[in-house]
Design a protein around this motif. Sequence first.
Motif, PDB file in Angstrom:
ATOM      1  N   GLU A  15      -4.980   6.621 -72.925  1.00  0.00           N
ATOM      2  CA  GLU A  15      -6.115   5.887 -72.364  1.00  0.00           C
ATOM      3  C   GLU A  15      -5.877   5.529 -70.895  1.00  0.00           C
ATOM      4  OE1 GLU A  15      -8.891   2.028 -73.544  1.00  0.00           O
ATOM      5  OE2 GLU A  15      -7.317   2.721 -74.912  1.00  0.00           O
ATOM      6  N   HIS A  16      -4.633   5.115 -70.571  1.00  0.00           N
ATOM      7  CA  HIS A  16      -4.293   4.779 -69.180  1.00  0.00           C
ATOM      8  C   HIS A  16      -3.018   5.530 -68.789  1.00  0.00           C
ATOM      9  CE1 HIS A  16      -7.325   1.668 -69.283  1.00  0.00           C
ATOM     10  NE2 HIS A  16      -6.768   1.161 -70.388  1.00  0.00           N
ATOM     11  N   PRO A  17      -3.164   6.823 -68.434  1.00  0.00           N
ATOM     12  CA  PRO A  17      -1.964   7.613 -68.105  1.00  0.00           C
ATOM     13  C   PRO A  17      -1.281   7.116 -66.826  1.00  0.00           C
ATOM     14  CG  PRO A  17      -3.969   8.861 -67.632  1.00  0.00           C
ATOM     15  CD  PRO A  17      -4.401   7.624 -68.324  1.00  0.00           C
ATOM     16  N   ASP A  18       0.033   7.274 -66.776  1.00  0.00           N
ATOM     17  CA  ASP A  18       0.844   6.907 -65.604  1.00  0.00           C
ATOM     18  C   ASP A  18       0.518   7.881 -64.467  1.00  0.00           C
ATOM     19  OD1 ASP A  18       2.975   6.861 -63.689  1.00  0.00           O
ATOM     20  OD2 ASP A  18       4.231   5.823 -65.165  1.00  0.00           O
ATOM     21  N   GLU A  19      -0.104   7.343 -63.405  1.00  0.00           N
ATOM     22  CA  GLU A  19      -0.560   8.186 -62.296  1.00  0.00           C
ATOM     23  C   GLU A  19       0.608   8.893 -61.592  1.00  0.00           C
ATOM     24  OE1 GLU A  19      -3.584   8.982 -61.435  1.00  0.00           O
ATOM     25  OE2 GLU A  19      -4.595   7.687 -62.886  1.00  0.00           O
ATOM     26  N   ASP A  20       1.715   8.181 -61.416  1.00  0.00           N
ATOM     27  CA  ASP A  20       2.878   8.777 -60.740  1.00  0.00           C
ATOM     28  C   ASP A  20       3.445   9.930 -61.560  1.00  0.00           C
ATOM     29  OD1 ASP A  20       2.645   6.992 -58.676  1.00  0.00           O
ATOM     30  OD2 ASP A  20       4.061   5.549 -59.539  1.00  0.00           O
ATOM     31  N   LEU A  21       3.567   9.715 -62.876  1.00  0.00           N
ATOM     32  CA  LEU A  21       4.103  10.760 -63.756  1.00  0.00           C
ATOM     33  C   LEU A  21       3.151  11.960 -63.801  1.00  0.00           C
ATOM     34  CD1 LEU A  21       6.302  11.685 -65.673  1.00  0.00           C
ATOM     35  CD2 LEU A  21       5.189  10.419 -67.519  1.00  0.00           C
ATOM     36  N   LEU A  22       1.844  11.665 -63.793  1.00  0.00           N
ATOM     37  CA  LEU A  22       0.838  12.729 -63.795  1.00  0.00           C
ATOM     38  C   LEU A  22       0.962  13.578 -62.529  1.00  0.00           C
ATOM     39  CD1 LEU A  22      -1.513  13.715 -65.585  1.00  0.00           C
ATOM     40  CD2 LEU A  22      -3.044  12.307 -64.221  1.00  0.00           C
ATOM     41  N   GLN A  23       1.149  12.907 -61.383  1.00  0.00           N
ATOM     42  CA  GLN A  23       1.308  13.620 -60.112  1.00  0.00           C
ATOM     43  C   GLN A  23       2.582  14.454 -60.113  1.00  0.00           C
ATOM     44  OE1 GLN A  23      -0.876  13.832 -57.477  1.00  0.00           O
ATOM     45  NE2 GLN A  23       0.591  15.405 -56.846  1.00  0.00           N
ATOM     46  N   GLU A  24       3.651  13.887 -60.680  1.00  0.00           N
ATOM     47  CA  GLU A  24       4.932  14.589 -60.758  1.00  0.00           C
ATOM     48  C   GLU A  24       4.809  15.868 -61.604  1.00  0.00           C
ATOM     49  OE1 GLU A  24       9.179  13.754 -62.889  1.00  0.00           O
ATOM     50  OE2 GLU A  24       8.267  12.029 -61.869  1.00  0.00           O
ATOM     51  N   LEU A  25       4.125  15.734 -62.759  1.00  0.00           N
ATOM     52  CA  LEU A  25       3.945  16.898 -63.654  1.00  0.00           C
ATOM     53  C   LEU A  25       3.052  17.950 -63.005  1.00  0.00           C
ATOM     54  CD1 LEU A  25       3.545  15.198 -67.151  1.00  0.00           C
ATOM     55  CD2 LEU A  25       5.342  16.782 -66.476  1.00  0.00           C
ATOM     56  N   THR A  26       2.010  17.486 -62.316  1.00  0.00           N
ATOM     57  CA  THR A  26       1.094  18.406 -61.629  1.00  0.00           C
ATOM     58  C   THR A  26       1.856  19.245 -60.596  1.00  0.00           C
ATOM     59  OG1 THR A  26      -0.732  16.851 -61.915  1.00  0.00           O
ATOM     60  CG2 THR A  26      -1.013  18.553 -60.242  1.00  0.00           C
ATOM     61  N   THR A  27       2.738  18.577 -59.852  1.00  0.00           N
ATOM     62  CA  THR A  27       3.545  19.278 -58.844  1.00  0.00           C
ATOM     63  C   THR A  27       4.475  20.302 -59.499  1.00  0.00           C
ATOM     64  OG1 THR A  27       3.500  17.306 -57.445  1.00  0.00           O
ATOM     65  CG2 THR A  27       5.172  18.955 -56.946  1.00  0.00           C
TER      66      THR A  27
END
Length: 615
Positions: A109-121
């Motif tokens: 519901e509220h994903p960790d934005e930093d972790l999401l950015q890290e995975l995207t990279t």
Amino acid sequence: MSSILSTEQLGHSFNDTWLFKDLTLGLAKGQRFALVGYNGAGKSTLLKILAGKLAPVLGKVVQERDIKIGYLEQDPDFAGQKTVGDFIYSADNTQQLLIRRYEELLEQEHPDEDLLQELTTEISEQNAWEYEHAIKTILDRLSINKPDQLIGSLSGGQRKRLALAKLLIDDPDVFILDEPTNHLDIEMIEWLESFLTTGKKTILMVTHDRYFLDNVCTQIYELEFGKLYVYRGNYSYFLEKKAEREAENATALQKNTNLLKKELEWMRRQPQARGTKSKSRIDAFYELEDKTKNQNNKSRVELSITVARQGNKILELEHVNKAFNGVTIINDFNYVFKKGDRIGIAGRNGSGKSTLLNLITGKFSPDTGQIIKGETTIYGYYSQGGLSFKENERVLDIVKNVAEYIPMADGKTISASQLLTHFLFPPSKQYGMVSKLSGGEKKRLHLMRVLMTNPNFLILDEPTNDLDIDTLNVLEEFLEKFTGVLLVVSHDRYLMDKLSDQLFIFEGAGHIRIYSGNYSEYRYEKENIKTDAKPKEIQVKTAPLPVKNKLSYKEQKELDTLDEQIGKHEAMIASLNDRMLMLTDANELIAAANEVSALKEKLEEMTIRWMELSE
């Protein structure tokens, strides 16, 4: 063309009975083969051996170094994996693990934005976005959308689709598929056809779905009486060539039978101490005996059960509604069944097709509305669930529980044992336990039990699963002549087209559309509507089909030569066939038959090349 997967003098037996011996086959990169044959011929066993899941009794499997083989079995093994996600995403595949973590994060519901950015990279660095899209497409198309679901809670159909999804995601060098269309709805099958024919995939599969087989496979292996026959064309080509082979075999069988009688007399006259000069003749006798025995053993299922008289009032559905857990499955459905109705039921998995059948047969009651059955209506319900039986029940008991004697269409009465023999259950099977039967044999027994009740309203829920194509052809012949009402749920488009002239189409949200026509007509109409709905500017931008170049001088010369060579080979085969009818010596007969076989193989190669150049 070199093989990346092949066999050398392969042989396998069960309980001292040989399924096949000295079997040789080869798969080259980009070839798409189907393996066909009657139930019990050894098709699934051969696939298991090629996939490395079973060791052959004789011979060996040879594969190119470092090739990856993907195997879809009828009853998939999930190797102790707990959840759908555990099975789909391999622990040793970095890209898959990144994609799994990314998908799981998005579901929060509220994903960790930093972790999401890290995975995207990381996914970008691994060039895995295209792979992520491919995985998502496969899972969506096969309706696998709950990665946390426990594998132990899945139905048989869901387990088969999960195993198929994993195989497609892994993208092996060789796809070995055992009944890949079982438990798929028609839309899934049509997507799978497109997937398997995109790129130069190498495929060997067993399937009863003739449209799927015809659209995917370019060559056919037929396994019959332990021998493998190769047909270098699609299923339609195979049917034509098989008919020719069987016609020739019928002529040869008569000749073999006459020759066998003479050889048998000679064998009986031989003294106990036979000289070495007669050994070749003795060997030829046994070979001839084996050939004749095999030909005589080929049987057919015969379906000729009577149909009960049907009154004017058959079945009426008035404003029928049904919901489960607040989800509407059938909404205000009305229909009055008429004599001679032949209706196919189509729709996605889980859309409510089986629910309608259960309402009709009284297993479920409607929430509102009513279902009125005519007094003379007798249901015959062939359900997906199959037979219910006790482990210690014999096959014969299953039939006798319904009736000791059964009336046939010609007015005669036969015993339960005779009926079982009609359905290709020999005495050894009749007195054996039902639990020992193969999946296809259980389906055949279930079908026989349904027909024994002399129904005039026949309901078939996925009747094609696990039945071989020969049995399906006989079933279709029977159903075409069936005079009662026929209601069929099937993912087999060939069966739907052949047997139905009207459809109940489950369109979702409980709505059932009544369509006049068969499934191919419905799909054609649907595609035309899609095409007409496209904006004109998009249609203009569509790239034109590539125009094939004209033949080069060398290719034209090859085509002219092939015309002449094909004619010569056909004449040689005809001449040899005539000669075989005159031969009485067993050795000469066998030599001539081998020569005909070699000429035919060469003729098929030339014919395929001729077709390529002609097109």
